[in-house]
Motif scaffolding. Structure first.
Motif, PDB file in Angstrom:
ATOM      1  N   MET A 101     -49.148  40.655  -5.265  1.00  0.00           N
ATOM      2  CA  MET A 101     -49.294  39.527  -6.318  1.00  0.00           C
ATOM      3  C   MET A 101     -48.165  39.408  -6.972  1.00  0.00           C
ATOM      4  O   MET A 101     -47.795  38.356  -7.498  1.00  0.00           O
ATOM      5  CB  MET A 101     -50.377  40.135  -7.153  1.00  0.00           C
ATOM      6  N   THR A 102     -47.135  40.559  -7.239  1.00  0.00           N
ATOM      7  CA  THR A 102     -45.987  40.530  -8.099  1.00  0.00           C
ATOM      8  C   THR A 102     -45.202  39.511  -7.564  1.00  0.00           C
ATOM      9  O   THR A 102     -44.306  38.801  -8.233  1.00  0.00           O
ATOM     10  CB  THR A 102     -45.414  42.132  -8.127  1.00  0.00           C
ATOM     11  N   LYS A 103     -44.963  39.586  -6.186  1.00  0.00           N
ATOM     12  CA  LYS A 103     -43.879  38.723  -5.389  1.00  0.00           C
ATOM     13  C   LYS A 103     -44.203  37.193  -5.721  1.00  0.00           C
ATOM     14  O   LYS A 103     -43.619  36.513  -5.975  1.00  0.00           O
ATOM     15  CB  LYS A 103     -43.532  39.213  -4.249  1.00  0.00           C
ATOM     16  N   LEU A 104     -45.596  37.012  -5.513  1.00  0.00           N
ATOM     17  CA  LEU A 104     -46.222  35.788  -5.566  1.00  0.00           C
ATOM     18  C   LEU A 104     -45.806  35.229  -6.903  1.00  0.00           C
ATOM     19  O   LEU A 104     -45.379  33.924  -7.033  1.00  0.00           O
ATOM     20  CB  LEU A 104     -47.766  35.681  -5.153  1.00  0.00           C
ATOM     21  N   PHE A 105     -46.102  36.051  -8.134  1.00  0.00           N
ATOM     22  CA  PHE A 105     -45.994  35.470  -9.320  1.00  0.00           C
ATOM     23  C   PHE A 105     -44.514  35.450  -9.800  1.00  0.00           C
ATOM     24  O   PHE A 105     -44.186  34.147 -10.450  1.00  0.00           O
ATOM     25  CB  PHE A 105     -46.773  36.684 -10.198  1.00  0.00           C
ATOM     26  N   THR A 106     -43.433  36.285  -9.078  1.00  0.00           N
ATOM     27  CA  THR A 106     -42.256  35.990  -9.448  1.00  0.00           C
ATOM     28  C   THR A 106     -41.677  34.714  -8.779  1.00  0.00           C
ATOM     29  O   THR A 106     -40.913  33.876  -9.252  1.00  0.00           O
ATOM     30  CB  THR A 106     -41.474  37.139  -9.064  1.00  0.00           C
ATOM     31  N   THR A 107     -42.186  34.539  -7.624  1.00  0.00           N
ATOM     32  CA  THR A 107     -41.538  33.403  -6.726  1.00  0.00           C
ATOM     33  C   THR A 107     -42.227  32.094  -7.740  1.00  0.00           C
ATOM     34  O   THR A 107     -41.446  31.259  -7.562  1.00  0.00           O
ATOM     35  CB  THR A 107     -42.154  33.401  -5.467  1.00  0.00           C
ATOM     36  N   TYR A 108     -43.463  32.257  -8.192  1.00  0.00           N
ATOM     37  CA  TYR A 108     -43.849  31.053  -8.759  1.00  0.00           C
ATOM     38  C   TYR A 108     -43.221  30.631  -9.965  1.00  0.00           C
ATOM     39  O   TYR A 108     -42.746  29.569 -10.260  1.00  0.00           O
ATOM     40  CB  TYR A 108     -45.401  31.039  -9.312  1.00  0.00           C
ATOM     41  N   ARG A 109     -42.685  31.686 -10.926  1.00  0.00           N
ATOM     42  CA  ARG A 109     -41.986  31.399 -12.100  1.00  0.00           C
ATOM     43  C   ARG A 109     -40.697  30.949 -11.729  1.00  0.00           C
ATOM     44  O   ARG A 109     -40.193  29.917 -12.188  1.00  0.00           O
ATOM     45  CB  ARG A 109     -41.849  32.643 -12.617  1.00  0.00           C
ATOM     46  N   VAL A 110     -39.782  31.478 -10.680  1.00  0.00           N
ATOM     47  CA  VAL A 110     -38.610  30.957 -10.312  1.00  0.00           C
ATOM     48  C   VAL A 110     -38.728  29.569  -9.936  1.00  0.00           C
ATOM     49  O   VAL A 110     -38.079  28.790 -10.333  1.00  0.00           O
ATOM     50  CB  VAL A 110     -37.936  32.004  -9.124  1.00  0.00           C
ATOM     51  N   LEU A 111     -39.664  29.263  -8.827  1.00  0.00           N
ATOM     52  CA  LEU A 111     -39.795  27.951  -8.421  1.00  0.00           C
ATOM     53  C   LEU A 111     -39.980  26.808  -9.654  1.00  0.00           C
ATOM     54  O   LEU A 111     -39.644  25.814  -9.528  1.00  0.00           O
ATOM     55  CB  LEU A 111     -41.090  27.692  -7.387  1.00  0.00           C
ATOM     56  N   ALA A 112     -40.846  27.300 -10.633  1.00  0.00           N
ATOM     57  CA  ALA A 112     -41.289  26.498 -11.755  1.00  0.00           C
ATOM     58  C   ALA A 112     -39.949  25.937 -12.411  1.00  0.00           C
ATOM     59  O   ALA A 112     -39.473  25.117 -12.748  1.00  0.00           O
ATOM     60  CB  ALA A 112     -42.280  26.997 -12.635  1.00  0.00           C
ATOM     61  N   LEU A 113     -39.068  27.081 -12.543  1.00  0.00           N
ATOM     62  CA  LEU A 113     -37.912  26.824 -13.590  1.00  0.00           C
ATOM     63  C   LEU A 113     -36.947  26.074 -12.628  1.00  0.00           C
ATOM     64  O   LEU A 113     -36.300  25.111 -13.283  1.00  0.00           O
ATOM     65  CB  LEU A 113     -37.286  28.113 -13.956  1.00  0.00           C
ATOM     66  N   VAL A 114     -36.882  26.129 -11.305  1.00  0.00           N
ATOM     67  CA  VAL A 114     -35.889  25.334 -10.516  1.00  0.00           C
ATOM     68  C   VAL A 114     -36.314  23.981 -10.426  1.00  0.00           C
ATOM     69  O   VAL A 114     -35.690  22.912 -10.733  1.00  0.00           O
ATOM     70  CB  VAL A 114     -35.555  25.867  -9.116  1.00  0.00           C
ATOM     71  N   VAL A 115     -37.748  23.830 -10.320  1.00  0.00           N
ATOM     72  CA  VAL A 115     -38.175  22.371 -10.254  1.00  0.00           C
ATOM     73  C   VAL A 115     -38.064  21.814 -11.885  1.00  0.00           C
ATOM     74  O   VAL A 115     -37.807  20.627 -11.556  1.00  0.00           O
ATOM     75  CB  VAL A 115     -39.607  22.341  -9.948  1.00  0.00           C
ATOM     76  N   GLY A 116     -38.345  22.319 -12.969  1.00  0.00           N
ATOM     77  CA  GLY A 116     -38.133  21.794 -13.773  1.00  0.00           C
ATOM     78  C   GLY A 116     -36.611  21.435 -14.504  1.00  0.00           C
ATOM     79  O   GLY A 116     -36.404  20.313 -14.911  1.00  0.00           O
ATOM     80  N   VAL A 117     -35.831  22.492 -13.990  1.00  0.00           N
ATOM     81  CA  VAL A 117     -34.222  21.961 -14.188  1.00  0.00           C
ATOM     82  C   VAL A 117     -33.856  20.627 -13.481  1.00  0.00           C
ATOM     83  O   VAL A 117     -33.229  19.749 -13.842  1.00  0.00           O
ATOM     84  CB  VAL A 117     -33.356  23.086 -13.776  1.00  0.00           C
ATOM     85  N   LEU A 118     -34.263  20.786 -11.997  1.00  0.00           N
ATOM     86  CA  LEU A 118     -33.961  19.625 -11.244  1.00  0.00           C
ATOM     87  C   LEU A 118     -34.639  18.142 -11.630  1.00  0.00           C
ATOM     88  O   LEU A 118     -34.173  17.229 -11.715  1.00  0.00           O
ATOM     89  CB  LEU A 118     -34.462  19.798  -9.687  1.00  0.00           C
ATOM     90  N   LEU A 119     -35.960  18.336 -12.348  1.00  0.00           N
ATOM     91  CA  LEU A 119     -36.447  17.280 -12.787  1.00  0.00           C
ATOM     92  C   LEU A 119     -35.778  16.697 -14.141  1.00  0.00           C
ATOM     93  O   LEU A 119     -35.612  15.441 -14.215  1.00  0.00           O
ATOM     94  CB  LEU A 119     -37.981  17.635 -13.109  1.00  0.00           C
ATOM     95  N   LEU A 120     -35.165  17.588 -15.005  1.00  0.00           N
ATOM     96  CA  LEU A 120     -34.540  17.278 -16.062  1.00  0.00           C
ATOM     97  C   LEU A 120     -33.206  16.553 -15.717  1.00  0.00           C
ATOM     98  O   LEU A 120     -32.672  15.465 -16.201  1.00  0.00           O
ATOM     99  CB  LEU A 120     -34.230  18.196 -16.923  1.00  0.00           C
ATOM    100  N   VAL A 121     -32.460  17.116 -14.793  1.00  0.00           N
ATOM    101  CA  VAL A 121     -31.166  16.681 -14.165  1.00  0.00           C
ATOM    102  C   VAL A 121     -31.710  15.108 -13.450  1.00  0.00           C
ATOM    103  O   VAL A 121     -30.669  14.145 -13.777  1.00  0.00           O
ATOM    104  CB  VAL A 121     -30.570  17.452 -13.083  1.00  0.00           C
ATOM    105  N   GLY A 122     -32.737  15.275 -12.786  1.00  0.00           N
ATOM    106  CA  GLY A 122     -33.094  13.875 -12.121  1.00  0.00           C
ATOM    107  C   GLY A 122     -33.367  12.795 -13.234  1.00  0.00           C
ATOM    108  O   GLY A 122     -32.942  11.589 -13.120  1.00  0.00           O
ATOM    109  N   THR A 123     -33.866  13.252 -14.351  1.00  0.00           N
ATOM    110  CA  THR A 123     -34.098  11.973 -15.393  1.00  0.00           C
ATOM    111  C   THR A 123     -32.717  11.787 -16.009  1.00  0.00           C
ATOM    112  O   THR A 123     -32.729  10.515 -16.166  1.00  0.00           O
ATOM    113  CB  THR A 123     -34.990  12.754 -16.606  1.00  0.00           C
TER     114      THR A 123
END
Length: 114
Positions: A1-23
């Motif tokens: 569960m630790t790797k899944l949780f960490t992967t989720y957090r990293v992906l969420a931050l990357v998606v968020g940054v890309l969305l802001l740059v896209g905006t």
């Protein structure tokens, strides 16, 4: 569960940054006159949407697996999906998910901090 949780957090931050740059891309591309420097930069940033789209798909899969393992409801999953499409929202949702996961799985307290 630790790797899944960490992967989720990293992906969420990357998606968020890309969305802001896209905006920012859209603002520059359509908010300035044709041929201007900012408008040209906006056109150059169009590739961000390609990366956001592909990484968002991976984010959806990881978020789905995380919600299934945590036995969360469909509305919680849908909030995570919408967060990847609304600029800035994903940062709040990621923090909320992190709090819920750490409360539900106390053994992640130390693992999630590292």
């Amino acid at each position: 569960m630790t790797k899944l949780f960490t992967t989720y957090r990293v992906l969420a931050l990357v998606v968020g940054v890309l969305l802001l740059v896209g905006t920012l891309d859209i603002i520059l591309k359509y908010g300035f006159s044709e041929g201007s420097g900012p408008q040209s930069l906006g056109e150059d940033l169009d590739v961000v949407w390609l990366f956001h789209g592909w990484i968002y798909i991976v984010y959806v899969i990881v978020a789905f697996v995380l919600t299934q393992r945590a036995r969360w409801t469909l509305p919680q999953f849908l909030l995570m999906m919408i967060a990847g499409l609304v600029p800035g929202l994903i940062f709040w949702v990621e923090a909320r998910v992190a709090r819920q996961i750490r409360a539900q799985f106390p053994d992640l307290q130390t693992a999630g901090s590292a």
